[in-house]
Design a protein around this motif. Structure first.
Motif, PDB file in Angstrom:
ATOM      1  N   UNK A   4      35.369 -21.561 -54.449  1.00  0.00           N
ATOM      2  CA  UNK A   4      34.881 -22.431 -53.376  1.00  0.00           C
ATOM      3  C   UNK A   4      35.874 -23.545 -53.058  1.00  0.00           C
ATOM      4  N   UNK A   5      36.522 -24.077 -54.100  1.00  0.00           N
ATOM      5  CA  UNK A   5      37.464 -25.174 -53.881  1.00  0.00           C
ATOM      6  C   UNK A   5      38.670 -24.727 -53.056  1.00  0.00           C
ATOM      7  N   UNK A   6      38.926 -23.423 -53.026  1.00  0.00           N
ATOM      8  CA  UNK A   6      40.024 -22.890 -52.221  1.00  0.00           C
ATOM      9  C   UNK A   6      39.554 -22.404 -50.850  1.00  0.00           C
ATOM     10  N   UNK A   7      38.277 -22.015 -50.736  1.00  0.00           N
ATOM     11  CA  UNK A   7      37.778 -21.392 -49.509  1.00  0.00           C
ATOM     12  C   UNK A   7      37.178 -22.367 -48.503  1.00  0.00           C
ATOM     13  N   UNK A   8      36.553 -23.421 -48.995  1.00  0.00           N
ATOM     14  CA  UNK A   8      35.848 -24.319 -48.077  1.00  0.00           C
ATOM     15  C   UNK A   8      36.831 -25.017 -47.143  1.00  0.00           C
ATOM     16  N   UNK A   9      36.428 -25.240 -45.887  1.00  0.00           N
ATOM     17  CA  UNK A   9      37.327 -25.882 -44.926  1.00  0.00           C
ATOM     18  C   UNK A   9      37.569 -27.336 -45.295  1.00  0.00           C
ATOM     19  N   UNK A  10      38.758 -27.800 -45.009  1.00  0.00           N
ATOM     20  CA  UNK A  10      39.111 -29.205 -45.238  1.00  0.00           C
ATOM     21  C   UNK A  10      39.591 -29.789 -43.912  1.00  0.00           C
ATOM     22  N   UNK A  11      39.335 -31.066 -43.628  1.00  0.00           N
ATOM     23  CA  UNK A  11      38.571 -32.006 -44.449  1.00  0.00           C
ATOM     24  C   UNK A  11      37.065 -31.742 -44.317  1.00  0.00           C
ATOM     25  N   UNK A  12      36.335 -32.048 -45.366  1.00  0.00           N
ATOM     26  CA  UNK A  12      34.893 -31.815 -45.339  1.00  0.00           C
ATOM     27  C   UNK A  12      34.176 -32.906 -46.128  1.00  0.00           C
ATOM     28  N   UNK A  13      32.874 -32.891 -46.010  1.00  0.00           N
ATOM     29  CA  UNK A  13      32.004 -33.742 -46.817  1.00  0.00           C
ATOM     30  C   UNK A  13      31.101 -32.811 -47.614  1.00  0.00           C
ATOM     31  N   UNK A  14      30.966 -33.029 -48.907  1.00  0.00           N
ATOM     32  CA  UNK A  14      30.053 -32.230 -49.714  1.00  0.00           C
ATOM     33  C   UNK A  14      29.018 -33.173 -50.324  1.00  0.00           C
ATOM     34  N   UNK A  15      27.755 -32.771 -50.261  1.00  0.00           N
ATOM     35  CA  UNK A  15      26.699 -33.669 -50.734  1.00  0.00           C
ATOM     36  C   UNK A  15      25.464 -32.892 -51.141  1.00  0.00           C
ATOM     37  N   UNK A  16      24.680 -33.517 -52.006  1.00  0.00           N
ATOM     38  CA  UNK A  16      23.412 -32.936 -52.408  1.00  0.00           C
ATOM     39  C   UNK A  16      22.418 -33.044 -51.254  1.00  0.00           C
ATOM     40  N   UNK A  17      21.525 -32.065 -51.090  1.00  0.00           N
ATOM     41  CA  UNK A  17      20.585 -32.094 -49.963  1.00  0.00           C
ATOM     42  C   UNK A  17      19.554 -33.207 -50.022  1.00  0.00           C
ATOM     43  N   UNK A  18      19.343 -33.823 -51.201  1.00  0.00           N
ATOM     44  CA  UNK A  18      18.259 -34.794 -51.300  1.00  0.00           C
ATOM     45  C   UNK A  18      18.653 -36.140 -51.849  1.00  0.00           C
ATOM     46  N   UNK A  19      19.922 -36.499 -51.744  1.00  0.00           N
ATOM     47  CA  UNK A  19      20.359 -37.775 -52.300  1.00  0.00           C
ATOM     48  C   UNK A  19      20.196 -38.929 -51.338  1.00  0.00           C
ATOM     49  N   UNK A  20      20.494 -40.133 -51.833  1.00  0.00           N
ATOM     50  CA  UNK A  20      20.435 -41.332 -51.014  1.00  0.00           C
ATOM     51  C   UNK A  20      21.366 -42.384 -51.578  1.00  0.00           C
ATOM     52  N   UNK A  21      21.555 -43.490 -50.823  1.00  0.00           N
ATOM     53  CA  UNK A  21      22.457 -44.580 -51.231  1.00  0.00           C
ATOM     54  C   UNK A  21      23.873 -44.069 -51.512  1.00  0.00           C
ATOM     55  N   UNK A  22      24.251 -42.994 -50.816  1.00  0.00           N
ATOM     56  CA  UNK A  22      25.575 -42.376 -50.969  1.00  0.00           C
ATOM     57  C   UNK A  22      25.819 -41.808 -52.352  1.00  0.00           C
ATOM     58  N   UNK A  23      24.761 -41.656 -53.169  1.00  0.00           N
ATOM     59  CA  UNK A  23      24.882 -40.986 -54.457  1.00  0.00           C
ATOM     60  C   UNK A  23      24.898 -39.484 -54.211  1.00  0.00           C
ATOM     61  N   UNK A  24      25.862 -38.791 -54.821  1.00  0.00           N
ATOM     62  CA  UNK A  24      25.975 -37.353 -54.605  1.00  0.00           C
ATOM     63  C   UNK A  24      26.634 -37.001 -53.297  1.00  0.00           C
ATOM     64  N   UNK A  25      27.436 -37.922 -52.739  1.00  0.00           N
ATOM     65  CA  UNK A  25      28.186 -37.675 -51.508  1.00  0.00           C
ATOM     66  C   UNK A  25      29.671 -37.824 -51.818  1.00  0.00           C
ATOM     67  N   UNK A  26      30.458 -36.797 -51.464  1.00  0.00           N
ATOM     68  CA  UNK A  26      31.894 -36.806 -51.740  1.00  0.00           C
ATOM     69  C   UNK A  26      32.667 -36.471 -50.470  1.00  0.00           C
ATOM     70  N   UNK A  27      33.791 -37.180 -50.285  1.00  0.00           N
ATOM     71  CA  UNK A  27      34.680 -36.905 -49.154  1.00  0.00           C
ATOM     72  C   UNK A  27      36.072 -36.618 -49.703  1.00  0.00           C
ATOM     73  N   UNK A  28      36.260 -35.425 -50.246  1.00  0.00           N
ATOM     74  CA  UNK A  28      37.538 -35.102 -50.907  1.00  0.00           C
ATOM     75  C   UNK A  28      38.712 -35.082 -49.932  1.00  0.00           C
ATOM     76  N   UNK A  29      39.839 -35.580 -50.412  1.00  0.00           N
ATOM     77  CA  UNK A  29      41.065 -35.585 -49.605  1.00  0.00           C
ATOM     78  C   UNK A  29      41.962 -34.397 -49.941  1.00  0.00           C
ATOM     79  N   UNK A  30      41.790 -33.842 -51.154  1.00  0.00           N
ATOM     80  CA  UNK A  30      42.615 -32.723 -51.598  1.00  0.00           C
ATOM     81  C   UNK A  30      41.712 -31.633 -52.180  1.00  0.00           C
ATOM     82  N   UNK A  31      42.299 -30.465 -52.387  1.00  0.00           N
ATOM     83  CA  UNK A  31      41.551 -29.355 -52.991  1.00  0.00           C
ATOM     84  C   UNK A  31      41.165 -29.681 -54.442  1.00  0.00           C
TER      85      UNK A  31
END
Length: 359
Positions: free
Chosen positions: A172-199
């Motif tokens: 997945x780390x090689x296949x997913x499009x970049x740039x992207x945001x990955x996050x849990x479906x039920x989080x809040x306060x930006x917990x479980x939210x990532x905006x990776x810059x690299x693979x």
């Protein structure tokens, strides 16, 4: 009125909730209400007086709640409760709620925003602030919200739901499009939210997210300005623009002094504010939300707004956005809390079988 301000609980947003609850409780007491702060998870295990008398406890049992730079250690919170039972509801919580005229829901995250406590209070016939159980659950679930936004034509970034395990992380780390945001479906306060810059950062984020539930949302990353718009009653409030000191509006930037610059009203055109406000109000209504909410947007380089999500119980700490938006239309913090109380009583009366009036 006798008001229980329900806060804390056992979610990653526990500390935020306690700070919200403390501020709300003191504001309501300043307004003449017999308000008391009650921790959903710990309950009243340290209180040994008559339950009715708790509404007159000094300072409403408010403590010195504070938000640390990292999310709380929930296992430590679990161990601290005298009753080590499985219930997420502490000693006498429901009993004291039943004595109240209203429960002010100051919870965030699981058990608070996901509709479970609202459903519990509904079954017991206890009135509470904010949205009902079904709309709360739908708003908390980013997958449901995304699907409804797409169906209603509310502009939102492209996304997909991904289920995976440790074995799929490398691929997945090689296949997913970049740039992207990955996050849990039920989080809040930006917990479980990532905006990776690299693979490599994406791979680390995918591993961290496995601690949630093995499901993530992968979202197209729209680069632009972070705009937040509150709904109060049937109107939208002036938007806030947040400029993070370190480039992203994460948990630390949201709640630590100096973490972000907040501009309210946001420096946007009248046309942009109108479009953003109407998008927020449409989503609020689409989900069946009540009383108040806050929608999050990104304004791209061309000035086009994209809706990311909506929060059914936005924070009401001194550092939160909703009070700043209310202040922009002349509402003090105490007046904002009182309006939430009165709008909630009106909602309760509207849904009741018999006629009633708020005090």
């Amino acid at each position: 009125m006798k008001i229980v301000v329900l806060a804390g609980g056992l979610s990653q947003e526990r500390e935020v909730s306690l700070v919200t609850g403390t501020a709300v409780c003191r504001a309501l007491r300043k307004g003449g209400h017999r308000a008391v702060l009650v921790d959903l998870f710990l309950g009243l295990e340290d209180y040994d007086g008559p339950l009715e008398a708790v509404f007159d406890a000094p300072d409403g049992r408010c403590g010195d709640a504070a938000i640390k730079t990292t999310a709380p250690d929930l296992e430590s919170v679990r161990r601290s409760r005298k009753d080590q039972g499985p219930s997420l509801i502490g000693k006498d919580v429901l009993n004291v709620c039943a004595l109240a005229d209203l429960v002010f829901v100051g919870l965030h995250g699981e058990s608070g925003e996901d509709g479970r406590i609202q459903a519990t209070l509904d079954l017991l016939g206890i009135p509470y602030t904010g949205s009902g159980h079904l709309s709360s659950a739908m708003a908390m679930d980013k997958v449901v919200t995304k699907r409804l936004m797409e169906a209603a034509g509310i502009r939102t970034p492209k996304w997909r739901l991904v289920e995976y395990g440790e074995a799929e992380v490398e691929a997945l780390s090689e296949e997913l499009p970049m740039p992207c945001v990955v996050k849990t479906p039920g989080g809040g306060s930006s917990i479980g939210v990532y905006m990776p810059e690299t693979r490599e950062e994406l791979k680390a984020a995918l591993r961290d997210l496995l601690h949630f539930d093995g499901q993530i949302i992968v979202e197209e990353r729209i680069v632009g300005r972070d705009i937040f718009t509150g709904i109060l009653g049937d109107r939208w409030l002036p938007s806030v623009e947040v400029i993070s000191a370190k480039g992203k509006f994460d948990y630390e930037a949201k709640y630590q002094s100096g973490g972000a610059l907040e501009l309210c009203p946001a420096n946007i055109t009248g046309e942009q504010q109108e479009e953003i406000g109407e998008m927020a109000l449409n989503l609020h209504r689409l989900l069946g939300l009540s009383v108040y909410s806050r929608a999050d947007f990104v304004l791209d380089g061309a000035g086009v707004p994209w809706c990311l999500e909506i929060n059914s119980l936005p924070g009401l700490t001194s550092a939160s956005l909703m009070p700043k938006e209310a202040a922009a239309v002349g509402l003090t913090y105490e007046e904002l809390c009182e309006e939430i109380v009165q709008l909630s009583l009106r909602r309760t009366c509207h849904h009741a079988a018999n006629d009633c009036q708020g005090d």
